[in-house]
Design an enzyme around this catalytic site. Structure first.
Site, PDB file in Angstrom:
ATOM      1  N   GLU A   1     -19.346  33.055 -61.820  1.00 28.84           N
ATOM      2  CA  GLU A   1     -18.606  34.165 -62.445  1.00 28.84           C
ATOM      3  C   GLU A   1     -19.497  35.095 -63.264  1.00 28.84           C
ATOM      4  OE1 GLU A   1     -15.459  32.056 -64.425  1.00 28.84           O
ATOM      5  OE2 GLU A   1     -14.069  32.363 -62.755  1.00 28.84           O
TER       6      GLU A   1
ATOM      7  N   TYR B   1     -12.779  45.390 -35.174  1.00 29.47           N
ATOM      8  CA  TYR B   1     -13.172  46.262 -36.285  1.00 29.47           C
ATOM      9  C   TYR B   1     -14.357  47.108 -35.860  1.00 29.47           C
ATOM     10  CZ  TYR B   1     -10.393  43.337 -39.515  1.00 29.47           C
ATOM     11  OH  TYR B   1      -9.395  42.669 -40.169  1.00 29.47           O
TER      12      TYR B   1
END
Ligand SMILES: [Zn+2]
Ligand SMILES: [Zn+2]
Length: 444
Positions: A418, A342
């Protein structure tokens, strides 16, 4: 100046919301309405994320995830392309007003990791990977990325008529690396297949347990490293272990090569510019104590945060390995497989400058635009090499919680709080709106 012209001139000097008031009944500006919509979609985002978490799929195998996403985007009235880069999904939301195109990206793949987090929606999925039965887990948090971007799609679709431009939603497969024989893949292949759809900028984020809920971090320039796989085979000449002069010893030569490689970063690179790493992770050769083998193979990884240094490292590694081998009468074959490598994930400094007010408004004191770079890699780089890009870290650690409770990404105990999700949705939604509106106010 006529009275009318003077009135118009005065009107033009007013900020946008006040202008709307002068035109008619007062209404909040687009960014404010987007914030209100974000609050509404949070329960949906939690549900999407949990569904994807419970049903993880490995790189280039994200068929159910893709179907779930495509159905969502189609339901929002978007133009949807599926099968992009094998299992990717691209949604295009054309706003009601003319303007530029901007892209938002989420990666969708999970990892061959057996989940050990005690959650009601923990993964129990197993599959065969490299001939072994393995668990599958969203141990890098891409479930959160998909849930967040599905929520952003919902928010922006609700204000579609007022959007001054187009938003492209990139749901990308195979960020963690494609299975052998399936390169190019992921972001690289999405770019090749035209997924950016004319976007002139791209935004993405990654959840990280290194930072806390409420924290949003980025930096101009190199933020994540390039990653290139390295393979070196040292060829000698097989002989009896008691009579090394009868052959050429690739084991002793390899030891010199490994040591030599370590002097590239420490002695030859300008580390004031950026850090770099060369690691040999595996070395393999020989069958028993008294046989000098014919060859030794080693594999490793090369990390850089600067494109020039990346190229320099490649040259120096080739030279070091071949010249050391030759000094011993051996030869070395060096393969640097950028096929699976990458590029550096570098943030466009001008884009970061331009979006800084939006980020500041979204994250307040949680914003840090000078975070230290990391030597992990991301194929978001392929998008950001096509058009100016901005990548951000979204903290998911409960404030004050321990490292033990929030181990790093890829751990079987990786978890996210969350409570971080709303900031993720708000960040990407407001970056899109801010970018599109910025261009509008610049005279489009
Ligand atoms: Zn990962
Ligand atoms: Zn990741």
């Amino acid at each position: 100046m006529t009275k009318l012209l003077a009135a118009l001139a005065a009107l033009a000097l007013l900020p946008a919301p006040a202008r709307a008031q002068a035109d008619g009944p007062p209404r909040p500006d687009l960014a404010e309405r987007v914030d209100a919509l974000v609050a509404d979609v949070v329960p949906d985002v939690v549900a999407y994320r949990r569904h994807i978490h419970e049903n993880p799929e490995l790189s280039n195998r994200e068929t159910e995830t893709a179907a779930y996403v495509a159905e969502h985007l189609t339901g929002l009235g978007m133009e949807v392309r599926t099968g992009v880069a094998r299992t990717g999904v691209v949604g295009v939301l054309t706003g009601g007003k003319p303007g530029p195109t901007v892209a938002l990206r989420a990666d969708m793949d999970a990892l061959p990791v057996t989940e050990r987090v005690d959650l009601p929606f923990a993964s129990t999925v197993t599959t065969i990977y490299n001939g072994m039965e393995v668990g599958v887990m969203h141990a890098c948090g891409h479930d959160a990325h998909v849930g967040i971007l599905m929520g952003v799609a919902e928010v922006l679709a609700a204000v579609r008529d007022e959007l001054p431009g187009t938003v492209v939603f990139l749901f990308q497969p195979a960020e963690e690396g494609a299975p052998a024989g399936e390169a190019p893949a992921g972001a690289e292949l999405m770019v090749a297949e035209g997924a950016l759809s004319g976007a002139e900028a791209v935004f993405g984020l990654h959840v990280t347990s290194a930072h806390e809920v409420g924290e949003l971090k980025t930096r101009p320039g190199g933020m994540m490293a390039s990653a290139d796989n390295l393979e070196i085979v040292v060829h000698g000449k097989q002989t009896h272990g008691a009579y090394p002069w009868g052959g050429v010893d690739p084991v002793a030569t390899s030891a010199l090569v490994v040591t030599g490689l370590q002097t590239i970063v420490s002695r030859q690179m300008d580390l004031t510019k950026a850090p770099a790493v060369v690691t040999i992770g595996r070395i393999d050769g020989g069958v028993r104590s008294n046989i000098i083998p014919d060859s030794v193979a080693m594999i490793g990884t090369i990390r850089a945060l600067d494109d020039g240094m990346r190229a320099e490292l490649h040259d120096r590694i080739r030279r070091t390995a071949t010249d050391i081998a030759s000094s011993q009468g051996a030869t070395a074959t060096v393969t640097i497989a950028d096929e699976y490598g990458y590029p550096v994930t570098a943030n466009d400094a001008a884009l970061l400058d331009r979006m800084a007010p939006t980020l500041q408004r979204v994250a307040g004191d949680g914003l840090d635009t000078g975070v230290a770079p990391v030597l992990g890699a991301e194929d978001f780089s392929y998008f950001a090499n096509e058009v100016p890009g901005l990548f951000l870290w979204l903290g998911v650690r409960t404030p004050g919680a321990s490292d033990e409770l929030f181990p790093p990404n890829h751990s079987p105990l990786f978890r996210i709080d969350e409570d971080a999700l709303p900031l993720g949705v708000r960040t990407l939604a407001q970056l899109a709106v801010g970018y599109l509106e910025g261009d509008e106010s610049a005279g489009r």
